[in-house]
Design a protein around this motif. Structure first.
Motif, PDB file in Angstrom:
ATOM      1  N   GLN A   1     102.356  97.225  48.623  1.00 45.29           N
ATOM      2  CA  GLN A   1     102.286  96.804  47.217  1.00 45.29           C
ATOM      3  C   GLN A   1     102.612  97.966  46.287  1.00 45.29           C
ATOM      4  O   GLN A   1     103.285  97.794  45.276  1.00 45.29           O
ATOM      5  CB  GLN A   1     100.893  96.279  46.884  1.00 45.29           C
ATOM      6  CG  GLN A   1     100.634  94.881  47.386  1.00 45.29           C
ATOM      7  CD  GLN A   1      99.243  94.444  46.972  1.00 45.29           C
ATOM      8  OE1 GLN A   1      98.268  94.746  47.649  1.00 45.29           O
ATOM      9  NE2 GLN A   1      99.148  93.752  45.851  1.00 45.29           N
ATOM     10  N   ALA A   2     102.135  99.145  46.660  1.00 44.17           N
ATOM     11  CA  ALA A   2     102.397 100.327  45.834  1.00 44.17           C
ATOM     12  C   ALA A   2     103.889 100.673  45.820  1.00 44.17           C
ATOM     13  O   ALA A   2     104.334 101.470  45.008  1.00 44.17           O
ATOM     14  CB  ALA A   2     101.575 101.517  46.334  1.00 44.17           C
TER      15      ALA A   2
ATOM     16  N   GLU B   1     112.662  93.631  45.662  1.00 41.90           N
ATOM     17  CA  GLU B   1     111.549  92.951  44.980  1.00 41.90           C
ATOM     18  C   GLU B   1     111.335  93.523  43.576  1.00 41.90           C
ATOM     19  O   GLU B   1     111.058  92.798  42.635  1.00 41.90           O
ATOM     20  CB  GLU B   1     110.261  93.037  45.816  1.00 41.90           C
ATOM     21  CG  GLU B   1     110.333  92.141  47.043  1.00 41.90           C
ATOM     22  CD  GLU B   1     109.069  91.325  47.285  1.00 41.90           C
ATOM     23  OE1 GLU B   1     108.135  91.389  46.480  1.00 41.90           O
ATOM     24  OE2 GLU B   1     109.055  90.605  48.301  1.00 41.90           O
ATOM     25  N   MET B   2     111.492  94.838  43.469  1.00 42.99           N
ATOM     26  CA  MET B   2     111.353  95.459  42.144  1.00 42.99           C
ATOM     27  C   MET B   2     112.474  95.012  41.210  1.00 42.99           C
ATOM     28  O   MET B   2     112.236  94.743  40.036  1.00 42.99           O
ATOM     29  CB  MET B   2     111.425  96.981  42.263  1.00 42.99           C
ATOM     30  CG  MET B   2     110.186  97.616  42.820  1.00 42.99           C
ATOM     31  SD  MET B   2     110.408  99.411  42.675  1.00 42.99           S
ATOM     32  CE  MET B   2     108.990  99.987  43.552  1.00 42.99           C
TER      33      MET B   2
ATOM     34  N   ALA C   1     104.435  99.368  40.244  1.00 44.66           N
ATOM     35  CA  ALA C   1     105.549 100.018  40.945  1.00 44.66           C
ATOM     36  C   ALA C   1     106.878  99.623  40.315  1.00 44.66           C
ATOM     37  O   ALA C   1     107.751 100.461  40.095  1.00 44.66           O
ATOM     38  CB  ALA C   1     105.517  99.646  42.426  1.00 44.66           C
ATOM     39  N   ALA C   2     107.005  98.336  40.006  1.00 41.44           N
ATOM     40  CA  ALA C   2     108.262  97.856  39.432  1.00 41.44           C
ATOM     41  C   ALA C   2     108.520  98.461  38.053  1.00 41.44           C
ATOM     42  O   ALA C   2     109.669  98.649  37.651  1.00 41.44           O
ATOM     43  CB  ALA C   2     108.245  96.325  39.345  1.00 41.44           C
TER      44      ALA C   2
ATOM     45  N   GLY D   1     106.056  98.228  45.436  1.00 41.57           N
ATOM     46  CA  GLY D   1     106.690  97.149  44.686  1.00 41.57           C
ATOM     47  C   GLY D   1     106.814  95.838  45.433  1.00 41.57           C
ATOM     48  O   GLY D   1     107.415  94.888  44.936  1.00 41.57           O
ATOM     49  N   ILE D   2     106.259  95.768  46.635  1.00 41.79           N
ATOM     50  CA  ILE D   2     106.367  94.530  47.417  1.00 41.79           C
ATOM     51  C   ILE D   2     105.156  93.647  47.087  1.00 41.79           C
ATOM     52  O   ILE D   2     104.018  94.109  47.167  1.00 41.79           O
ATOM     53  CB  ILE D   2     106.434  94.864  48.924  1.00 41.79           C
ATOM     54  CG1 ILE D   2     107.668  95.739  49.192  1.00 41.79           C
ATOM     55  CG2 ILE D   2     106.467  93.603  49.771  1.00 41.79           C
ATOM     56  CD1 ILE D   2     107.742  96.314  50.590  1.00 41.79           C
TER      57      ILE D   2
ATOM     58  N   PRO E   1      99.348  96.083  41.701  1.00 41.47           N
ATOM     59  CA  PRO E   1     100.006  97.311  42.169  1.00 41.47           C
ATOM     60  C   PRO E   1     101.533  97.189  42.200  1.00 41.47           C
ATOM     61  O   PRO E   1     102.248  98.110  41.792  1.00 41.47           O
ATOM     62  CB  PRO E   1      99.455  97.490  43.592  1.00 41.47           C
ATOM     63  CG  PRO E   1      98.185  96.735  43.637  1.00 41.47           C
ATOM     64  CD  PRO E   1      98.302  95.627  42.645  1.00 41.47           C
ATOM     65  N   GLU E   2     102.029  96.016  42.677  1.00 46.54           N
ATOM     66  CA  GLU E   2     103.483  95.860  42.802  1.00 46.54           C
ATOM     67  C   GLU E   2     104.162  95.808  41.428  1.00 46.54           C
ATOM     68  O   GLU E   2     105.309  96.213  41.275  1.00 46.54           O
ATOM     69  CB  GLU E   2     103.840  94.634  43.644  1.00 46.54           C
ATOM     70  CG  GLU E   2     103.332  93.287  43.130  1.00 46.54           C
ATOM     71  CD  GLU E   2     101.956  92.907  43.690  1.00 46.54           C
ATOM     72  OE1 GLU E   2     101.146  93.814  43.996  1.00 46.54           O
ATOM     73  OE2 GLU E   2     101.710  91.696  43.821  1.00 46.54           O
TER      74      GLU E   2
END
Lengths: 437, 252
Positions: free
Chosen positions: A392-393, B105-106, B76-77, A395-396, B72-73
């Motif tokens: 997740q960190a 995904e980002m 990150a993006a 970006g998934i 969190p994702e």
């Protein structure tokens, strides 16, 4: 219909079929069938009081009515709805247990192997069939095997002579056509592989239509000295399917037998895999993967019997359980007193993706020899939180991360498939089921 | 770029961050130092969105958005990257597949088009040079069986590929020998630009010989208790942390 009724129905069916036989009723094969029927009559269907069926209750199965060997109009067009892309080799189709000549293709030359339907082989080569039939699958304590033996008629007899490397795989596709009614079939396969020969055999089970199906399959392998056999069992049946399957293997010295059992889908599944290593320096490999969801139940019982010294067995089963599904793994390892220098390794790993899913694991080791290396381990847990956060960190999304981790968990078993078309077919099925959420 | 105001966080019943303030502007490198248990790694985890920590107060503004509201994702993006102190081993997923999934995904989150295999190949080749990483390592399962140095180098490679606005390096120097440290630090320096910022969390000053900070902060008992320039790091190296505790009026 209760337990007794299905039993009564089957016994009556047997007598009717027997009445229609002419000379065959007196044949040695039929004598075996009769004995098996008597045994089935005595055993009856197992209940959960039976130790081997403690976690797998067949109550719902035996309370339903099924049409055995129902004739259908299944055609090539229907087959298009269940493709296995790029599949090549000897492909044999059985619809509700009955061999379909039109759909089937046999490409390997007769010098490499002989494939006959079981019924055909029993008629034309009774001596050869008698030599092997029912020598390896013991029905004394298994009502389903006894039942299958009593009705042994459908399925194949495969014979690979000595010193042959069969270039093309053998693919047996068993399709239960349950579009109009509840259907049942009892395939019986006997595969005899000669010394120093190599062959790959896949059994694929698929159901079709909205009604219930019941498959009671028995497959026996006789693996000659130094032979190398790859066996694949691929199950993709409906939520209303019942599958009871037993694969029994007898291995001679220096042979290698590798079984890959993947249950992508199925309502109620019980797979028995029994391997007897009856020679030195032989190797048995057992790999499995099961992905139940909803209310599906998947039970794998394996047993490897080390009867002679210096042989190895490796086992790895993996389970991914979702929804309210249940799983069972029971792994027996016997090392007899003579079987010194045996190496036997067993591992069963499970991931529970929901709080309502459950898994019962039971390793059973009986070791009578003193100079052996044996290990076993079972784990049942959740996906690794640290790994999920790490992904997740980067970006998934959480759902993608879960799916990616789950797929990675299953991947090493999928990668063991050497028939590329089947591997790709399974990969797609499993990805779809994992991403279903 | 980043403004942390009065941040408070706890794990279980234990309060770890107790009103932390920090401001980081584009182009800057900040070092956060402090004794064990001060809350350094907690800060990194909270900024990245680890849910084992419960944020009990304060705000974290990242380019006008409240980071604490985001998964969190999503962080990150938006460009927040955490280089882990202990990168997680993920059997069965190669670094390349992992990064392709992450990048796309980002991009999807940001409304950009997915990159294809050819574009990835080209990009990976360029980025590999930055940290001097080998293709064979990238084909292996992520971090599985990697040495300490390989894991950290892989983190910086991921950072190069994901091209974050804010990189948080959590004890990236731990477990590294001096050569590995130099390679990792060079990678970080090459990725530095006027548009991005770096927070270096470390216990030792030696990493700061290679990654030179604009500001050094001392984190102690969940708060930044002293800030200065790189000279502060040298002083900490020489004198330890006791004098800071004394300054705070604690008896040592």
């Amino acid at each position: 219909m209760n337990n007794t009724d299905l039993k009564t129905q089957l016994i009556a069916d047997f007598r009717t079929a027997e009445g229609r036989m002419n000379g065959e009723a007196k044949s040695a094969v039929h004598q075996v069938r009769q004995q098996a029927l008597e045994r089935f009559d005595k055993l009856g269907f197992p209940t959960i009081r039976h130790e081997e069926w403690k976690y797998s209750n067949v109550k719902n199965l035996v309370n339903q009515a099924f049409d055995f060997n129902a004739v259908t109009n299944f055609s090539a067009k229907d087959l298009e709805e269940m493709p296995i892309p790029n599949l090549e080799g000897n492909i044999l189709y059985f619809i509700n247990g009955i061999y379909n000549t039109e759909l089937s293709t046999i490409v390997s030359p007769m010098s490499e192997l002989q494939i006959l339907t079981f019924a055909e082989a029993a008629k034309t080569q009774p001596a050869l069939v008698e030599q092997y039939f029912n020598k390896y699958s013991d029905y004394q304590d298994n009502a389903f095997t006894a039942l299958n033996t009593a009705f042994a008629q459908n399925g194949v007899f495969v014979h690979v002579p000595d010193n042959k490397v069969v270039a093309q795989p053998i693919i047996l596709r068993f399709i239960s056509d349950a579009r109009t009614l509840n259907v049942a079939s009892q395939p019986r396969n006997l595969i005899v592989v000669g010394k120093r020969s190599e062959v790959q055999i896949a059994e694929s089970f698929r159901s079709f239509g909205k009604n219930a199906s019941f498959t009671n399959a028995v497959t026996e392998f006789v693996v000659g000295e130094e032979a190398n056999v790859h066996y694949y069992k691929v199950q993709n049946e409906s939520d209303k399917s019942y599958h009871i399957g037993t694969t029994s293997v007898l291995q001679a010295g220096k042979s290698v037998f590798t079984a890959n059992t993947v249950t992508a889908n199925g309502g109620f599944v019980r797979n028995n895999l029994n391997i007897k290593i009856d020679g030195e320096y032989a190797e048995a490999n057992m790999f499995g993967l099961y992905i139940p969801n909803g209310k599906q139940h998947i039970d794998n019982h394996t047993a490897v019997d080390h009867a002679k010294p210096n042989s190895n067995s490796n086992e790895l089963y993996k389970g991914i359980l979702k929804g309210k599904s249940t799983g069972v793994f029971n792994g027996k390892i016997f090392v007899r007193q003579d079987a010194q220098k045996t190496n036997a390794f067993q591992s069963c790993k499970n991931v529970l993706l929901s709080e309502d899913a459950s898994m019962n694991t039971k390793p059973q080791l009986e070791i009578w020899a003193d100079d052996v290396k044996c290990s076993h381990g079972t784990t049942t847990g959740q996906l690794n939180d640290d790994a999920l956060f790490y992904m997740q960190a980067r970006g998934i999304s959480k759902d993608s991360a879960r799916a990616l981790l789950t797929l990675a968990f299953a991947q090493d078993v999928i990668d063991k498939f050497e028939i590329v078309a089947i591997k790709e077919y399974l990969q797609a099925l499993i990805e779809e089921k994992i991403y279903q959420g | 770029m980043l403004k942390i105001s009065n941040l408070q966080a706890k794990i279980g019943e234990k309060e770890i961050l107790k009103g932390l303030n920090l401001e980081v502007k584009a182009g800057e490198v900040h070092a956060i130092m402090g004794p064990n248990g001060a809350g350094k790694s907690t800060l990194a985890s909270v900024l990245a969105g680890r849910d084992t920590y419960e944020v009990t107060g304060g705000e974290v503004d990242f380019e006008g958005q409240d980071l604490l509201d985001l998964a969190p994702e999503e962080r990150a993006a938006l460009g927040v990257f955490l280089a882990f102190q202990y990168p997680v081993e993920i059997p069965g997923v190669s670094t390349t597949n992992f990064l392709k999934t992450a990048v796309n995904e980002m991009r999807k989150y940001r409304g950009e088009e997915a990159m294809d295999a050819v574009q990835f190949l080209k990009m990976f080749k360029e980025k590999m040079k930055i940290v001097n990483i080998d293709q064979s390592l990238l084909n292996r399962s992520l971090n599985e069986g990697f040495s300490g140095g390989e894991k950290k180098r892989n983190e910086i490679f991921q950072m190069a590929v994901l091209n974050p606005k804010l990189a948080i390096l959590d004890e990236t120097d731990s477990g590294l020998d001096i050569d590995a440290l130099r390679i990792v630090a060079e990678g970080v320096n090459k990725l530095k630009s006027p548009d991005n910022a770096t927070i270096v969390i470390t216990h030792y000053q030696r990493l700061l010989d290679f990654i030179v900070p604009d500001f050094v902060h001392v984190l102690y008992k969940g708060r930044i208790v002293k800030s200065g320039t790189k000279e502060l790091a040298l002083e900490l190296e020489e004198r330890g942390y006791d004098w800071i505790k004394e300054e705070l009026g604690e008896t040592v």
